[in-house]
Motif scaffolding. Sequence first.
Motif, PDB file in Angstrom:
ATOM      1  N   LEU A  24       0.825  -1.208   0.000  1.00  0.00           N
ATOM      2  CA  LEU A  24       0.000   0.000   0.000  1.00  0.00           C
ATOM      3  C   LEU A  24       0.861   1.260   0.000  1.00  0.00           C
ATOM      4  CD1 LEU A  24      -2.843  -1.019   2.487  1.00  0.00           C
ATOM      5  CD2 LEU A  24      -3.076  -0.602   0.035  1.00  0.00           C
ATOM      6  N   VAL A  25       1.955   1.243   0.768  1.00  0.00           N
ATOM      7  CA  VAL A  25       2.829   2.412   0.806  1.00  0.00           C
ATOM      8  C   VAL A  25       3.491   2.633  -0.555  1.00  0.00           C
ATOM      9  CG1 VAL A  25       4.922   3.355   1.832  1.00  0.00           C
ATOM     10  CG2 VAL A  25       3.208   2.282   3.281  1.00  0.00           C
ATOM     11  N   LEU A  26       3.969   1.565  -1.180  1.00  0.00           N
ATOM     12  CA  LEU A  26       4.575   1.696  -2.501  1.00  0.00           C
ATOM     13  C   LEU A  26       3.553   2.164  -3.529  1.00  0.00           C
ATOM     14  CD1 LEU A  26       6.864  -1.476  -2.620  1.00  0.00           C
ATOM     15  CD2 LEU A  26       7.559   0.901  -2.319  1.00  0.00           C
ATOM     16  N   TRP A  27       2.340   1.630  -3.437  1.00  0.00           N
ATOM     17  CA  TRP A  27       1.274   2.051  -4.351  1.00  0.00           C
ATOM     18  C   TRP A  27       0.977   3.541  -4.174  1.00  0.00           C
ATOM     19  CZ3 TRP A  27      -3.621   4.109  -3.841  1.00  0.00           C
ATOM     20  CH2 TRP A  27      -4.477   3.993  -4.933  1.00  0.00           C
ATOM     21  N   ALA A  28       0.908   3.994  -2.934  1.00  0.00           N
ATOM     22  CA  ALA A  28       0.614   5.402  -2.668  1.00  0.00           C
ATOM     23  C   ALA A  28       1.740   6.301  -3.172  1.00  0.00           C
ATOM     24  CB  ALA A  28       0.402   5.616  -1.167  1.00  0.00           C
ATOM     25  N   CYS A  29       2.989   5.934  -2.936  1.00  0.00           N
ATOM     26  CA  CYS A  29       4.106   6.758  -3.396  1.00  0.00           C
ATOM     27  C   CYS A  29       4.155   6.827  -4.923  1.00  0.00           C
ATOM     28  CB  CYS A  29       5.424   6.207  -2.849  1.00  0.00           C
ATOM     29  SG  CYS A  29       5.608   6.380  -1.055  1.00  0.00           S
ATOM     30  N   GLY A  30       3.904   5.706  -5.585  1.00  0.00           N
ATOM     31  CA  GLY A  30       3.900   5.722  -7.043  1.00  0.00           C
ATOM     32  C   GLY A  30       2.813   6.612  -7.615  1.00  0.00           C
ATOM     33  N   TRP A  31       1.609   6.503  -7.049  1.00  0.00           N
ATOM     34  CA  TRP A  31       0.516   7.338  -7.530  1.00  0.00           C
ATOM     35  C   TRP A  31       0.759   8.807  -7.222  1.00  0.00           C
ATOM     36  CZ3 TRP A  31      -3.163   7.016 -10.953  1.00  0.00           C
ATOM     37  CH2 TRP A  31      -3.608   5.766 -11.358  1.00  0.00           C
ATOM     38  N   ALA A  34       3.121  10.176  -9.832  1.00  0.00           N
ATOM     39  CA  ALA A  34       2.456  10.372 -11.120  1.00  0.00           C
ATOM     40  C   ALA A  34       1.480  11.546 -11.089  1.00  0.00           C
ATOM     41  CB  ALA A  34       1.728   9.087 -11.515  1.00  0.00           C
ATOM     42  N   LEU A  35       0.706  11.649 -10.015  1.00  0.00           N
ATOM     43  CA  LEU A  35      -0.304  12.707  -9.948  1.00  0.00           C
ATOM     44  C   LEU A  35       0.307  14.091  -9.768  1.00  0.00           C
ATOM     45  CD1 LEU A  35      -3.059  10.972  -7.777  1.00  0.00           C
ATOM     46  CD2 LEU A  35      -3.100  11.427 -10.229  1.00  0.00           C
ATOM     47  N   GLN A  36       1.406  14.185  -9.035  1.00  0.00           N
ATOM     48  CA  GLN A  36       1.999  15.496  -8.849  1.00  0.00           C
ATOM     49  C   GLN A  36       2.745  15.961 -10.103  1.00  0.00           C
ATOM     50  OE1 GLN A  36       4.630  15.148  -5.517  1.00  0.00           O
ATOM     51  NE2 GLN A  36       6.345  14.382  -6.713  1.00  0.00           N
ATOM     52  N   ALA A  37       3.116  15.045 -10.975  1.00  0.00           N
ATOM     53  CA  ALA A  37       3.733  15.439 -12.240  1.00  0.00           C
ATOM     54  C   ALA A  37       2.697  15.796 -13.300  1.00  0.00           C
ATOM     55  CB  ALA A  37       4.631  14.314 -12.759  1.00  0.00           C
ATOM     56  N   LEU A  38       1.483  15.245 -13.183  1.00  0.00           N
ATOM     57  CA  LEU A  38       0.474  15.452 -14.227  1.00  0.00           C
ATOM     58  C   LEU A  38       0.096  16.920 -14.418  1.00  0.00           C
ATOM     59  CD1 LEU A  38      -1.383  14.103 -16.271  1.00  0.00           C
ATOM     60  CD2 LEU A  38      -3.069  13.780 -14.444  1.00  0.00           C
ATOM     61  N   PRO A  39      -0.181  17.724 -13.380  1.00  0.00           N
ATOM     62  CA  PRO A  39      -0.546  19.128 -13.623  1.00  0.00           C
ATOM     63  C   PRO A  39       0.555  19.925 -14.312  1.00  0.00           C
ATOM     64  CG  PRO A  39      -1.124  18.466 -11.395  1.00  0.00           C
ATOM     65  CD  PRO A  39      -0.276  17.393 -11.948  1.00  0.00           C
ATOM     66  N   TYR A  40       1.807  19.724 -13.921  1.00  0.00           N
ATOM     67  CA  TYR A  40       2.901  20.462 -14.547  1.00  0.00           C
ATOM     68  C   TYR A  40       3.059  20.060 -16.016  1.00  0.00           C
ATOM     69  CZ  TYR A  40       4.139  21.621  -9.747  1.00  0.00           C
ATOM     70  OH  TYR A  40       4.107  22.088  -8.458  1.00  0.00           O
ATOM     71  N   VAL A  41       2.904  18.777 -16.300  1.00  0.00           N
ATOM     72  CA  VAL A  41       3.006  18.327 -17.686  1.00  0.00           C
ATOM     73  C   VAL A  41       1.857  18.891 -18.519  1.00  0.00           C
ATOM     74  CG1 VAL A  41       2.956  16.298 -19.179  1.00  0.00           C
ATOM     75  CG2 VAL A  41       4.286  16.253 -17.066  1.00  0.00           C
ATOM     76  N   TYR A  59      10.626  19.031 -13.312  1.00  0.00           N
ATOM     77  CA  TYR A  59      10.455  19.776 -12.069  1.00  0.00           C
ATOM     78  C   TYR A  59       9.681  18.948 -11.036  1.00  0.00           C
ATOM     79  CZ  TYR A  59       8.701  23.252  -8.781  1.00  0.00           C
ATOM     80  OH  TYR A  59       8.371  23.934  -7.639  1.00  0.00           O
ATOM     81  N   ALA A  60       8.640  18.244 -11.501  1.00  0.00           N
ATOM     82  CA  ALA A  60       7.842  17.439 -10.577  1.00  0.00           C
ATOM     83  C   ALA A  60       8.591  16.201 -10.101  1.00  0.00           C
ATOM     84  CB  ALA A  60       6.534  17.024 -11.240  1.00  0.00           C
ATOM     85  N   LEU A  61       9.572  15.737 -10.877  1.00  0.00           N
ATOM     86  CA  LEU A  61      10.331  14.540 -10.510  1.00  0.00           C
ATOM     87  C   LEU A  61      11.746  14.883 -10.042  1.00  0.00           C
ATOM     88  CD1 LEU A  61       9.259  12.200 -13.453  1.00  0.00           C
ATOM     89  CD2 LEU A  61       8.289  12.337 -11.160  1.00  0.00           C
ATOM     90  N   SER A  62      11.947  16.096  -9.604  1.00  0.00           N
ATOM     91  CA  SER A  62      13.256  16.510  -9.106  1.00  0.00           C
ATOM     92  C   SER A  62      13.569  15.798  -7.787  1.00  0.00           C
ATOM     93  CB  SER A  62      13.266  18.025  -8.897  1.00  0.00           C
ATOM     94  OG  SER A  62      12.313  18.393  -7.916  1.00  0.00           O
ATOM     95  N   PRO A  63      14.846  15.769  -7.374  1.00  0.00           N
ATOM     96  CA  PRO A  63      15.178  15.141  -6.088  1.00  0.00           C
ATOM     97  C   PRO A  63      14.429  15.748  -4.911  1.00  0.00           C
ATOM     98  CG  PRO A  63      17.160  15.452  -7.389  1.00  0.00           C
ATOM     99  CD  PRO A  63      16.053  16.137  -8.132  1.00  0.00           C
ATOM    100  N   ARG A  64      14.147  17.045  -4.954  1.00  0.00           N
ATOM    101  CA  ARG A  64      13.384  17.661  -3.873  1.00  0.00           C
ATOM    102  C   ARG A  64      11.996  17.050  -3.774  1.00  0.00           C
ATOM    103  NH1 ARG A  64      14.444  24.116  -5.040  1.00  0.00           N
ATOM    104  NH2 ARG A  64      16.730  24.087  -4.920  1.00  0.00           N
ATOM    105  N   VAL A  69       8.130  12.870  -1.412  1.00  0.00           N
ATOM    106  CA  VAL A  69       7.343  11.641  -1.513  1.00  0.00           C
ATOM    107  C   VAL A  69       7.827  10.605  -0.504  1.00  0.00           C
ATOM    108  CG1 VAL A  69       6.720   9.735  -3.050  1.00  0.00           C
ATOM    109  CG2 VAL A  69       6.736  12.068  -3.918  1.00  0.00           C
ATOM    110  N   VAL A  70       9.128  10.550  -0.285  1.00  0.00           N
ATOM    111  CA  VAL A  70       9.666   9.617   0.716  1.00  0.00           C
ATOM    112  C   VAL A  70       9.166   9.981   2.108  1.00  0.00           C
ATOM    113  CG1 VAL A  70      11.785   8.822   1.827  1.00  0.00           C
ATOM    114  CG2 VAL A  70      11.683   9.027  -0.654  1.00  0.00           C
ATOM    115  N   GLY A  71       9.187  11.273   2.445  1.00  0.00           N
ATOM    116  CA  GLY A  71       8.638  11.690   3.741  1.00  0.00           C
ATOM    117  C   GLY A  71       7.171  11.362   3.880  1.00  0.00           C
ATOM    118  N   PHE A  72       6.409  11.537   2.806  1.00  0.00           N
ATOM    119  CA  PHE A  72       4.999  11.151   2.801  1.00  0.00           C
ATOM    120  C   PHE A  72       4.841   9.655   3.056  1.00  0.00           C
ATOM    121  CE2 PHE A  72       1.825   9.175   0.025  1.00  0.00           C
ATOM    122  CZ  PHE A  72       0.648   9.684   0.550  1.00  0.00           C
TER     123      PHE A  72
END
Length: 231
Positions: A24-31, A34-41, A59-64, A69-72
């Motif tokens: 569940l955690v991996l599923w949430a991080c993956g989604w 993807a979702l945080q990159a979609l608006p910028y794209v 920008y959405a997939l930057s190390p920051r 996402v890791v903290g989430f």
Amino acid sequence: MRTVADGPTRDLEALAVAVRRDRLVLWACGWLVALQALPYVAVGWVIDGGTAAGDGALYALSPRALLGVVGFGVVLAVALSRPGLRPRVGPRAAAGGGAEGPLLASRGSGTARTTRSVLPRLRWAALASIGGAAAHAGAVLLDDAARSGAFAVGDALDDGSAVWAYVATVLHVLLMDVRAPLAVVVALVVLTRARRPVSPRGCRPAGPDRPGPAAPPGARTTRRSQGRPPS
């Protein structure tokens, strides 16, 4: 009354819950990625075509952002380990088919039960979003510190500007960035899905109540009689 299979059954139930939590955690991080990159794209594609869309994805997939996402995910994993929020084990999960599933809900009004079940999920979803924002702000601050140098960082720590910059970045992510509400929504979905019972399929050991696999018909052997057959 405890049986011999209680120990292995409890271990299998704990393993099934842990595997379910990690998935569940991996599923949430993956989604969330993807979702945080979609608006910028999407905005970049509408404004200036494919190049701007690629810049938005970077920008959405930057190390920051990925550190956020890791903290989430860390906060969400802690939430899924709490007694009232961890994944449940199904009623037929015990070895031998014992009904050692989740306990029935206590009697009470439906509104009270709904409130008790929704409020913890909302609280932990908000905490997961704050954890992601805090990790993102920490990455931003460390990146700026690496560019400015140790002397400037020391001065910023002495006059307190580094702390204020960190707090301002956290508030900016929570109030102005699209990632904060997306994190809340994804966390709520995951915490709701975690309430579905799960059973350890295919990993129940053989025992007195659950025999092992039967031998194939061709493997049966017969023993010849030592004495003469009766007349």
